[in-house]
Design an enzyme around this catalytic site. Structure first.
Site, PDB file in Angstrom:
ATOM      1  N   GLU A  84      -3.188 -22.180   8.789  1.00  0.00           N
ATOM      2  CA  GLU A  84      -2.186 -22.873   7.956  1.00  0.00           C
ATOM      3  C   GLU A  84      -2.094 -24.370   8.240  1.00  0.00           C
ATOM      4  O   GLU A  84      -1.075 -24.876   8.692  1.00  0.00           O
ATOM      5  CB  GLU A  84      -0.826 -22.174   8.115  1.00  0.00           C
ATOM      6  CG  GLU A  84      -0.912 -20.727   7.651  1.00  0.00           C
ATOM      7  CD  GLU A  84       0.317 -19.896   7.985  1.00  0.00           C
ATOM      8  OE1 GLU A  84       1.314 -20.453   8.449  1.00  0.00           O
ATOM      9  OE2 GLU A  84       0.254 -18.664   7.775  1.00  0.00           O
ATOM     10  N   GLU A 117      -5.166 -11.415   5.069  1.00  0.00           N
ATOM     11  CA  GLU A 117      -3.817 -10.879   5.370  1.00  0.00           C
ATOM     12  C   GLU A 117      -3.206 -10.260   4.107  1.00  0.00           C
ATOM     13  O   GLU A 117      -2.039 -10.511   3.784  1.00  0.00           O
ATOM     14  CB  GLU A 117      -2.900 -11.990   5.891  1.00  0.00           C
ATOM     15  CG  GLU A 117      -3.433 -12.733   7.100  1.00  0.00           C
ATOM     16  CD  GLU A 117      -2.461 -13.753   7.673  1.00  0.00           C
ATOM     17  OE1 GLU A 117      -1.269 -13.744   7.291  1.00  0.00           O
ATOM     18  OE2 GLU A 117      -2.889 -14.559   8.510  1.00  0.00           O
TER      19      GLU A 117
HETATM   20  O1  G3I Z   1       8.579 -10.099  20.382  1.00  0.00           O
HETATM   21  C1  G3I Z   1       9.896 -10.609  20.092  1.00  0.00           C
HETATM   22  C2  G3I Z   1      10.946  -9.723  20.692  1.00  0.00           C
HETATM   23  O2  G3I Z   1      10.828  -9.769  22.092  1.00  0.00           O
HETATM   24  C3  G3I Z   1      12.318 -10.199  20.219  1.00  0.00           C
HETATM   25  O3  G3I Z   1      13.304  -9.324  20.689  1.00  0.00           O
HETATM   26  C4  G3I Z   1      12.392 -10.267  18.708  1.00  0.00           C
HETATM   27  C5  G3I Z   1      13.720 -10.835  18.218  1.00  0.00           C
HETATM   28  O4  G3I Z   1      13.577 -11.479  16.976  1.00  0.00           O
HETATM   29  O5  G3I Z   1      11.363 -11.104  18.249  1.00  0.00           O
HETATM   30  C6  G3I Z   1      10.066 -10.647  18.585  1.00  0.00           C
HETATM   31  O6  G3I Z   1       9.108 -11.523  18.101  1.00  0.00           O
HETATM   32  C7  G3I Z   1       8.922 -11.517  16.701  1.00  0.00           C
HETATM   33  C8  G3I Z   1       7.454 -11.154  16.439  1.00  0.00           C
HETATM   34  O7  G3I Z   1       7.178 -11.254  15.063  1.00  0.00           O
HETATM   35  C9  G3I Z   1       7.094  -9.736  16.887  1.00  0.00           C
HETATM   36  O8  G3I Z   1       7.843  -8.814  16.177  1.00  0.00           O
HETATM   37  C10 G3I Z   1       9.216 -12.888  16.161  1.00  0.00           C
HETATM   38  O9  G3I Z   1      10.611 -13.149  16.276  1.00  0.00           O
HETATM   39  C11 G3I Z   1       8.815 -12.965  14.715  1.00  0.00           C
HETATM   40  O10 G3I Z   1       8.960 -14.312  14.267  1.00  0.00           O
HETATM   41  C12 G3I Z   1       7.359 -12.556  14.571  1.00  0.00           C
HETATM   42  O11 G3I Z   1       7.014 -12.617  13.221  1.00  0.00           O
HETATM   43  C13 G3I Z   1       5.632 -12.692  12.951  1.00  0.00           C
HETATM   44  C14 G3I Z   1       5.341 -13.996  12.211  1.00  0.00           C
HETATM   45  O12 G3I Z   1       3.968 -14.032  11.851  1.00  0.00           O
HETATM   46  C15 G3I Z   1       5.618 -15.210  13.075  1.00  0.00           C
HETATM   47  O13 G3I Z   1       4.714 -15.241  14.121  1.00  0.00           O
HETATM   48  C16 G3I Z   1       5.259 -11.511  12.085  1.00  0.00           C
HETATM   49  O14 G3I Z   1       5.385 -10.305  12.850  1.00  0.00           O
HETATM   50  C17 G3I Z   1       3.798 -11.650  11.608  1.00  0.00           C
HETATM   51  O15 G3I Z   1       3.518 -10.654  10.659  1.00  0.00           O
HETATM   52  C18 G3I Z   1       3.621 -13.005  10.955  1.00  0.00           C
HETATM   53  O16 G3I Z   1       2.273 -13.122  10.612  1.00  0.00           O
HETATM   54  C19 G3I Z   1       1.913 -14.308   9.880  1.00  0.00           C
HETATM   55  C20 G3I Z   1       0.491 -14.665  10.276  1.00  0.00           C
HETATM   56  O17 G3I Z   1       0.404 -14.806  11.678  1.00  0.00           O
HETATM   57  C21 G3I Z   1       0.044 -15.931   9.574  1.00  0.00           C
HETATM   58  N1  G3I Z   1       0.200 -15.813   8.143  1.00  0.00           N
HETATM   59  C22 G3I Z   1       1.526 -15.393   7.675  1.00  0.00           C
HETATM   60  C23 G3I Z   1       1.939 -14.099   8.351  1.00  0.00           C
HETATM   61  C24 G3I Z   1       3.287 -13.624   7.852  1.00  0.00           C
HETATM   62  O18 G3I Z   1       4.286 -14.536   8.186  1.00  0.00           O
END
Ligand code: G3I
Length: 338
Positions: free
Chosen positions: A148, A256
């Site tokens: 991105e 994705e």
């Molecule tokens: O692991 C922590 C956990 O310890 C905590 O209690 C919890 C509270 O919110 O958060 C957890 O982390 C989260 C993580 O996912 C694992 O579930 C993050 O807050 C959350 O922001 C994260 O979201 C991910 C997002 O990327 C941001 O990294 C999504 O699962 C994931 O599907 C998404 O993937 C992205 C690709 O990498 C790039 N393209 C877009 C795609 C969708 O947004």
């Protein structure tokens, strides 16, 4: 003779029912030289998730565990164990693993924001690439090097790397990555970059063309394809974009894919048909455009999909429902791969 035929039929049926003999999407895609798969989260560590991954995937991608905040939460600690466990499962089952992602503007570790100069950024970048790629050389075959990097209007996203190193951080990352593992496929990954004519898609194409002309090592472009049944879907523009990349010698990953449905229409047959149409049309494109190398769905099943948390009025975007039941679209993908 009749007894022999019955015995052969019996053995064949037993073989067909056992998991090793079962015809699967993963096996069909492998025969067609297409990498197909899913992003994995905790499902890669539980038996039911593993079974679903095995039947669907010949490639998997970490949804989160390879991002900085998870992999390297502080400067001194690298959390390899989750990745190593996932890789072990994948290798035991002949499944490739794609690295997602070396650099991104989200889920970064706090210590990265202490960097002040271009030299700081280059050193940090080189250390990250070198440490990861030396550890997994020959085992991880595809990398999202940067994720991105563009804004919707086609300008560069001012992430932490851009701020300190300028646009050249992209060529730098690719060049260092190639030196670490010359056999790994190096991708730049993006969303809303699939349709020719979109400012971001055109900016990315022009940038990749420039990289090629300058001899910067790049193998492919990821098109994320987070789509919705109630938004425009323009396969002709996607094909045209893929073909101009083919002329540059650039591979494409559908990296994705998910197709979300408005929550108020989860049971609406027209929406379900539209979701099937989008998934299968993308598969048609992947099977007929030779430079499309992979078709990856973002999340195995609806229970852990990122969609409802980000788009509260949408969901049901994956191939398996919240209980791991296969949706009709699963069968359509299976049949199309025949
Ligand atoms: O692991 C922590 C956990 O310890 C905590 O209690 C919890 C509270 O919110 O958060 C957890 O982390 C989260 C993580 O996912 C694992 O579930 C993050 O807050 C959350 O922001 C994260 O979201 C991910 C997002 O990327 C941001 O990294 C999504 O699962 C994931 O599907 C998404 O993937 C992205 C690709 O990498 C790039 N393209 C877009 C795609 C969708 O947004």
């Amino acid at each position: 003779m009749k007894k022999i035929i019955i015995a052969i039929t019996l053995i064949a049926s037993i073989f067909a029912l056992s998991s090793c003999g079962k015809d699967t999407i993963a096996k069909r895609a492998t025969k067609k030289d297409l990498k197909i798969g899913t992003a994995f989260a905790s499902d890669v560590y539980d038996p039911e998730g593993q079974e679903r991954i095995k039947e669907f995937s010949n490639i998997i991608v970490a949804e989160n565990i390879m991002k900085w905040a998870n992999l390297r939460p502080n400067a001194k600690f690298w959390n390899w164990s989750d990745i190593d466990n996932a890789l072990k499962f994948a290798e035991e089952n002949n499944i490739d693993v794609k690295w997602h992602t070396l650099f991104w503007h989200q889920q970064n570790s706090n210590f990265l924001y202490n960097m002040k100069t271009k030299e700081d950024a280059e050193k940090m970048m080189d250390e990250h690439i070198t440490t990861v790629m030396q550890r997994y050389k020959g085992r991880i075959k595809v990398y999202d090097v940067v994720n991105e990097m563009f804004e919707e209007n086609g300008s560069f996203r001012e992430n932490i790397w851009y701020k300190l190193m300028g646009e050249e951080y992209l060529a730098h990352a690719l060049t260092v990555a190639r030196a670490q593992d010359p056999d790994a496929k190096l991708y730049l990954n993006e969303f809303n970059n699939e349709c020719v004519g979109h400012p971001k898609a055109d900016a990315m194409y022009n940038f990749v063309k420039k990289l090629k002309e300058e001899g910067v090592p790049i193998d492919g472009v990821g098109m994320q394809l987070h789509l919705a049944t109630d938004l425009p879907f323009e396969p002709d523009k996607i094909r045209a974009n893929i073909r101009r990349y083919a002329e540059l010698g650039i591979d494409i990953s559908f990296s994705e894919i998910d197709v979300r449905i408005p929550a108020s229409k989860f049971n609406d047959p027209a929406e379900i048909e539209m979701q099937k149409y989008i998934y299968t049309t993308l598969l048609d494109i992947a099977l007929t455009e030779p430079n499309v190398k992979s078709y990856i769905v973002w999340g195995m099943y609806d229970r852990t999909s990122w969609v409802p948390a980000t788009f509260p009025n949408y969901g049901n975007a994956c191939i398996y429902d919240v209980n791991y039941n296969k949706k009709e679209v699963y069968e359509e993908i299976f049949n199309k791969l025949k």
